[in-house]
Design a protein around this motif. Structure first.
Motif, mmCIF file in Angstrom:
data_model
loop_
_atom_site.group_PDB
_atom_site.id
_atom_site.type_symbol
_atom_site.label_atom_id
_atom_site.label_comp_id
_atom_site.label_asym_id
_atom_site.label_seq_id
_atom_site.Cartn_x
_atom_site.Cartn_y
_atom_site.Cartn_z
ATOM 1 N N THR A 130 0.719 -1.076 -0.009
ATOM 2 C CA THR A 130 0.015 -0.102 0.098
ATOM 3 C C THR A 130 1.026 1.349 0.131
ATOM 4 O OG1 THR A 130 -1.568 -1.297 1.058
ATOM 5 C CG2 THR A 130 -1.940 1.179 1.202
ATOM 6 N N ALA A 131 0.486 2.373 -0.803
ATOM 7 C CA ALA A 131 1.346 3.439 -0.788
ATOM 8 C C ALA A 131 1.200 4.250 0.486
ATOM 9 C CB ALA A 131 0.535 4.621 -1.777
ATOM 10 N N LEU A 132 2.243 4.273 0.957
ATOM 11 C CA LEU A 132 2.818 5.071 2.223
ATOM 12 C C LEU A 132 3.971 5.902 2.029
ATOM 13 C CD1 LEU A 132 2.623 5.774 5.194
ATOM 14 C CD2 LEU A 132 4.196 3.746 5.619
ATOM 15 N N SER A 133 3.969 7.357 2.295
ATOM 16 C CA SER A 133 5.299 8.255 1.966
ATOM 17 C C SER A 133 5.583 8.587 3.588
ATOM 18 C CB SER A 133 4.876 9.567 1.401
ATOM 19 O OG SER A 133 5.647 10.331 1.331
ATOM 20 N N LEU A 134 7.000 8.375 3.875
ATOM 21 C CA LEU A 134 7.783 8.790 4.883
ATOM 22 C C LEU A 134 8.576 9.823 4.863
ATOM 23 C CD1 LEU A 134 7.707 5.157 6.333
ATOM 24 C CD2 LEU A 134 6.176 7.115 7.172
ATOM 25 N N VAL A 135 8.179 11.046 5.424
ATOM 26 C CA VAL A 135 9.352 12.087 5.332
ATOM 27 C C VAL A 135 9.803 12.719 6.651
ATOM 28 C CG1 VAL A 135 9.646 14.624 4.301
ATOM 29 C CG2 VAL A 135 8.150 12.979 3.129
ATOM 30 N N LEU A 136 11.151 12.881 6.889
ATOM 31 C CA LEU A 136 11.703 12.998 8.167
ATOM 32 C C LEU A 136 12.435 14.510 8.117
ATOM 33 C CD1 LEU A 136 12.755 12.383 11.099
ATOM 34 C CD2 LEU A 136 14.785 11.353 9.759
ATOM 35 N N GLN A 137 11.744 15.430 9.118
ATOM 36 C CA GLN A 137 12.181 16.738 8.954
ATOM 37 C C GLN A 137 12.927 16.933 10.570
ATOM 38 O OE1 GLN A 137 8.742 19.122 8.162
ATOM 39 N NE2 GLN A 137 8.190 17.740 6.887
ATOM 40 N N GLU A 138 13.980 17.849 10.276
ATOM 41 C CA GLU A 138 14.546 18.214 11.617
ATOM 42 C C GLU A 138 14.288 19.696 11.761
ATOM 43 O OE1 GLU A 138 18.665 18.367 14.053
ATOM 44 O OE2 GLU A 138 18.235 16.638 12.759
ATOM 45 N N ARG A 139 13.475 20.020 13.196
ATOM 46 C CA ARG A 139 13.133 21.277 13.343
ATOM 47 C C ARG A 139 14.374 22.164 13.825
ATOM 48 N NH1 ARG A 139 7.663 19.469 16.571
ATOM 49 N NH2 ARG A 139 6.250 19.262 14.623
ATOM 50 N N PRO A 140 14.006 23.580 13.752
ATOM 51 C CA PRO A 140 15.002 24.208 14.265
ATOM 52 C C PRO A 140 15.447 24.063 16.061
ATOM 53 C CG PRO A 140 13.689 25.594 12.981
ATOM 54 C CD PRO A 140 13.029 24.249 13.114
ATOM 55 N N ASP A 141 14.394 23.685 16.643
ATOM 56 C CA ASP A 141 14.836 23.507 18.001
ATOM 57 C C ASP A 141 15.401 22.005 18.340
ATOM 58 O OD1 ASP A 141 12.657 21.605 17.653
ATOM 59 O OD2 ASP A 141 11.447 22.455 19.069
ATOM 60 N N GLY A 142 15.834 21.328 17.230
ATOM 61 C CA GLY A 142 16.443 20.169 17.450
ATOM 62 C C GLY A 142 15.598 18.781 17.415
ATOM 63 N N THR A 143 14.238 19.015 17.397
ATOM 64 C CA THR A 143 13.316 17.957 17.476
ATOM 65 C C THR A 143 12.937 17.430 16.169
ATOM 66 O OG1 THR A 143 11.518 19.451 17.258
ATOM 67 C CG2 THR A 143 12.134 18.756 19.346
ATOM 68 N N GLU A 176 20.512 15.777 20.918
ATOM 69 C CA GLU A 176 20.346 15.606 22.547
ATOM 70 C C GLU A 176 19.114 16.625 22.784
ATOM 71 O OE1 GLU A 176 23.834 16.439 24.375
ATOM 72 O OE2 GLU A 176 25.029 15.219 23.179
ATOM 73 N N GLY A 177 18.790 17.598 22.051
ATOM 74 C CA GLY A 177 18.091 18.430 22.737
ATOM 75 C C GLY A 177 16.491 18.090 22.321
ATOM 76 N N SER A 178 16.385 16.999 21.805
ATOM 77 C CA SER A 178 14.990 16.461 21.536
ATOM 78 C C SER A 178 14.419 15.594 22.599
ATOM 79 C CB SER A 178 15.056 15.648 20.244
ATOM 80 O OG SER A 178 15.938 14.487 20.214
ATOM 81 N N ASN A 179 15.072 15.253 23.489
ATOM 82 C CA ASN A 179 14.549 14.402 24.579
ATOM 83 C C ASN A 179 14.344 13.202 24.364
ATOM 84 O OD1 ASN A 179 14.656 16.602 26.602
ATOM 85 N ND2 ASN A 179 12.458 17.492 25.827
ATOM 86 N N GLY A 180 15.038 12.675 23.267
ATOM 87 C CA GLY A 180 14.786 11.544 22.595
ATOM 88 C C GLY A 180 13.370 10.938 21.968
ATOM 89 N N ARG A 181 12.820 12.014 21.783
ATOM 90 C CA ARG A 181 11.387 11.908 21.206
ATOM 91 C C ARG A 181 11.296 12.201 19.709
ATOM 92 N NH1 ARG A 181 7.078 10.197 24.147
ATOM 93 N NH2 ARG A 181 7.382 10.154 26.305
ATOM 94 N N VAL A 182 10.490 11.483 18.861
ATOM 95 C CA VAL A 182 10.003 11.828 17.549
ATOM 96 C C VAL A 182 8.615 12.095 17.491
ATOM 97 C CG1 VAL A 182 9.989 11.180 15.270
ATOM 98 C CG2 VAL A 182 11.993 10.703 16.610
#
Length: 104
Positions: free
Chosen positions: A3-16, A46-52
């Motif tokens: 099934t069609a699935l698109s996954l795009v990873l972005q890094e925000r300015p705050d590091g998350t 490191e600044g992301s608290n290990g969360r996505v």
């Protein structure tokens, strides 16, 4: 057939990190979601608290295989979902393990 699935990873300015998913998540592509989440968590600053943050606002369908992947990574996730997916996420109990934000 996958099934069609698109996954795009972005890094925000705050590091998350934000992983945006669009399409449908089912047994045919749940492993792709797991791999993308593992990659996003592996390199999280490191600044992301290990969360996505996993943005599910463009996901039209989520089956039990996709939910299982979310449970496997729940300790490190924040979820954004539409009202369409909120009942599935709530009934599954995922909201007890990962913060879920409802988006329009």
């Amino acid at each position: 057939m996958t099934t069609a699935l698109s996954l795009v990873l972005q890094e925000r300015p705050d590091g998350t990190r934000l992983l945006a998913a669009s399409g449908e998540i089912d047994i045919s592509n749940a492993a792709d979601l797991a791999k993308a989440l593992e990659g996003a968590l592996e390199g999280a600053p490191e600044g992301s608290n290990g969360r996505v943050t996993l943005d599910l606002t463009a996901v039209d369908y989520l089956d039990s295989a996709g939910i299982a992947v979310l449970f496997d990574h729940a300790d490190h996730l924040e979820l954004a979902a539409t009202p369409l997916l909120m009942p599935v996420l709530t009934v599954s109990g995922l909201g007890d393990l990962a913060p879920i934000r409802e988006s329009d």
